[in-house]
Design a protein around this motif. Structure first.
Motif, PDB file in Angstrom:
ATOM      1  N   VAL A  55      -8.748   5.485  -3.949  1.00  0.00           N
ATOM      2  CA  VAL A  55      -7.917   4.310  -3.715  1.00  0.00           C
ATOM      3  C   VAL A  55      -7.924   3.483  -4.990  1.00  0.00           C
ATOM      4  O   VAL A  55      -8.965   3.312  -5.634  1.00  0.00           O
ATOM      5  CB  VAL A  55      -8.406   3.485  -2.500  1.00  0.00           C
ATOM      6  N   ARG A  83      -4.277   6.421  -2.515  1.00  0.00           N
ATOM      7  CA  ARG A  83      -3.724   5.160  -2.014  1.00  0.00           C
ATOM      8  C   ARG A  83      -3.660   4.154  -3.153  1.00  0.00           C
ATOM      9  O   ARG A  83      -4.630   3.985  -3.886  1.00  0.00           O
ATOM     10  CB  ARG A  83      -4.587   4.588  -0.889  1.00  0.00           C
ATOM     11  N   GLN A  91     -10.639   1.404   5.098  1.00  0.00           N
ATOM     12  CA  GLN A  91      -9.907   2.049   6.191  1.00  0.00           C
ATOM     13  C   GLN A  91      -9.895   3.565   6.093  1.00  0.00           C
ATOM     14  O   GLN A  91      -9.876   4.249   7.120  1.00  0.00           O
ATOM     15  CB  GLN A  91      -8.464   1.533   6.238  1.00  0.00           C
ATOM     16  N   GLU A  92      -9.866   4.106   4.889  1.00  0.00           N
ATOM     17  CA  GLU A  92      -9.780   5.549   4.710  1.00  0.00           C
ATOM     18  C   GLU A  92     -10.729   5.978   3.597  1.00  0.00           C
ATOM     19  O   GLU A  92     -10.926   5.243   2.631  1.00  0.00           O
ATOM     20  CB  GLU A  92      -8.354   5.981   4.323  1.00  0.00           C
ATOM     21  N   PRO A  93     -11.303   7.189   3.715  1.00  0.00           N
ATOM     22  CA  PRO A  93     -12.086   7.716   2.591  1.00  0.00           C
ATOM     23  C   PRO A  93     -11.149   8.219   1.489  1.00  0.00           C
ATOM     24  O   PRO A  93      -9.936   8.258   1.655  1.00  0.00           O
ATOM     25  CB  PRO A  93     -12.857   8.869   3.225  1.00  0.00           C
ATOM     26  N   GLY A  94     -11.734   8.606   0.379  1.00  0.00           N
ATOM     27  CA  GLY A  94     -10.948   9.206  -0.685  1.00  0.00           C
ATOM     28  C   GLY A  94     -10.504   8.194  -1.725  1.00  0.00           C
ATOM     29  O   GLY A  94     -10.820   7.010  -1.659  1.00  0.00           O
ATOM     30  N   THR A 107      -4.418  13.011  -2.243  1.00  0.00           N
ATOM     31  CA  THR A 107      -3.681  11.826  -1.820  1.00  0.00           C
ATOM     32  C   THR A 107      -4.393  10.593  -2.355  1.00  0.00           C
ATOM     33  O   THR A 107      -5.587  10.412  -2.146  1.00  0.00           O
ATOM     34  CB  THR A 107      -3.584  11.742  -0.291  1.00  0.00           C
ATOM     35  N   GLU A 131       0.863  -1.187   0.000  1.00  0.00           N
ATOM     36  CA  GLU A 131       0.000   0.000   0.000  1.00  0.00           C
ATOM     37  C   GLU A 131       0.901   1.239   0.000  1.00  0.00           C
ATOM     38  O   GLU A 131       1.748   1.397   0.888  1.00  0.00           O
ATOM     39  CB  GLU A 131      -0.911  -0.004   1.227  1.00  0.00           C
ATOM     40  N   TRP A 174       1.022   5.535  -0.546  1.00  0.00           N
ATOM     41  CA  TRP A 174       0.291   6.802  -0.611  1.00  0.00           C
ATOM     42  C   TRP A 174       1.089   7.769  -1.491  1.00  0.00           C
ATOM     43  O   TRP A 174       2.283   8.005  -1.239  1.00  0.00           O
ATOM     44  CB  TRP A 174       0.132   7.409   0.782  1.00  0.00           C
TER      45      TRP A 174
END
Length: 219
Positions: free
Chosen positions: A143, A96, A138-141, A94, A84, A86
């Motif tokens: 990927v 991922r 795990q995270e928004p935005g 950003t 993974e 970033w």
């Protein structure tokens, strides 16, 4: 660009470099890098100035965009890792990037009637997909998941991955069958990206692997 390079056993470092440079991709996700001759890395990095390399077990991610950080996730039931990374995109977001190589469906086990091994393989692949879906949540935005997923565009695991990440780029923007493993007329290498829109997906002609590279343009 996504490319399983078959451990470098079917071509030279220069052949691979020529393919990667011709793609002009900002992100390059490679699988089966684990038995590459040590000379490969130097040849690629010298021939791809401006790219940062993130190494995992059996996967490499090359980025022309600034790398913020990276981590490795052990792939259940194997010695591989999912990498993974970033990165910062040109518009300041950003992104991922998850580079994965899923376990193989052991058709030979079915042909031999080895149902116990076939069940273990299925359980391993399920656990690997579960991990990928946890990473997606795990995270928004934005990927991006890319890799040799050893999964044609059908079946429960494929549907789960497209639900966790997004529709397949080739389904959205590709033409033709998109076979990335032409010997068996299969499309098993995929790019899926949340919050990015694919506008072009193309399987490239290339030598040096039993797979073919997949090039996708996102907006």
């Amino acid at each position: 660009m996504l490319y399983n390079v078959a451990r470098g056993g079917q071509g030279t470092a220069q052949t691979l470099l020529t393919t990667l440079r011709a793609s002009e991709a900002d992100l390059i996700l490679l699988q089966e890098t684990n038995v590459l001759d040590p000379a490969y890395e130097g040849t690629l990095l010298r021939g791809l100035p401006g790219y940062a390399l993130t190494r995992g077990r059996e996967v490499w991610t090359l980025s022309r965009w600034p790398v913020l950080r990276q981590t490795q996730h052990p792939a259940p039931g194997s010695s591989r890792t999912f990498t993974e990374t970033w990165v910062t995109t040109p518009d300041g977001r950003t992104l991922r990037v998850v580079n994965a190589h899923l376990g193989t469906v052991l058709v030979t086990s079915a042909l031999r009637g080895d149902w116990a091994r076939l069940r273990r393989t299925a359980q391993t692949r399920q656990a690997q997909v579960n991990l990928l879906c946890r990473l997606a949540a795990q995270e928004p935005g934005p990927v991006l998941l890319g890799g040799d997923l050893n999964t044609p565009p059908r079946g429960q695991l494929y549907r789960r991955l497209t639900h966790c990440f997004s529709p397949d780029a080739h389904d959205e923007a590709g033409r033709g069958p998109g076979w990335t493993f032409p010997a068996l007329a299969l499309r098993i290498d995929h790019l899926l990206a949340r919050d990015l829109r694919p506008v072009r997906a193309e399987v490239l002609d290339a030598t040096g692997s039993d797979h073919r590279p997949l090039l996708v343009e996102y907006r």
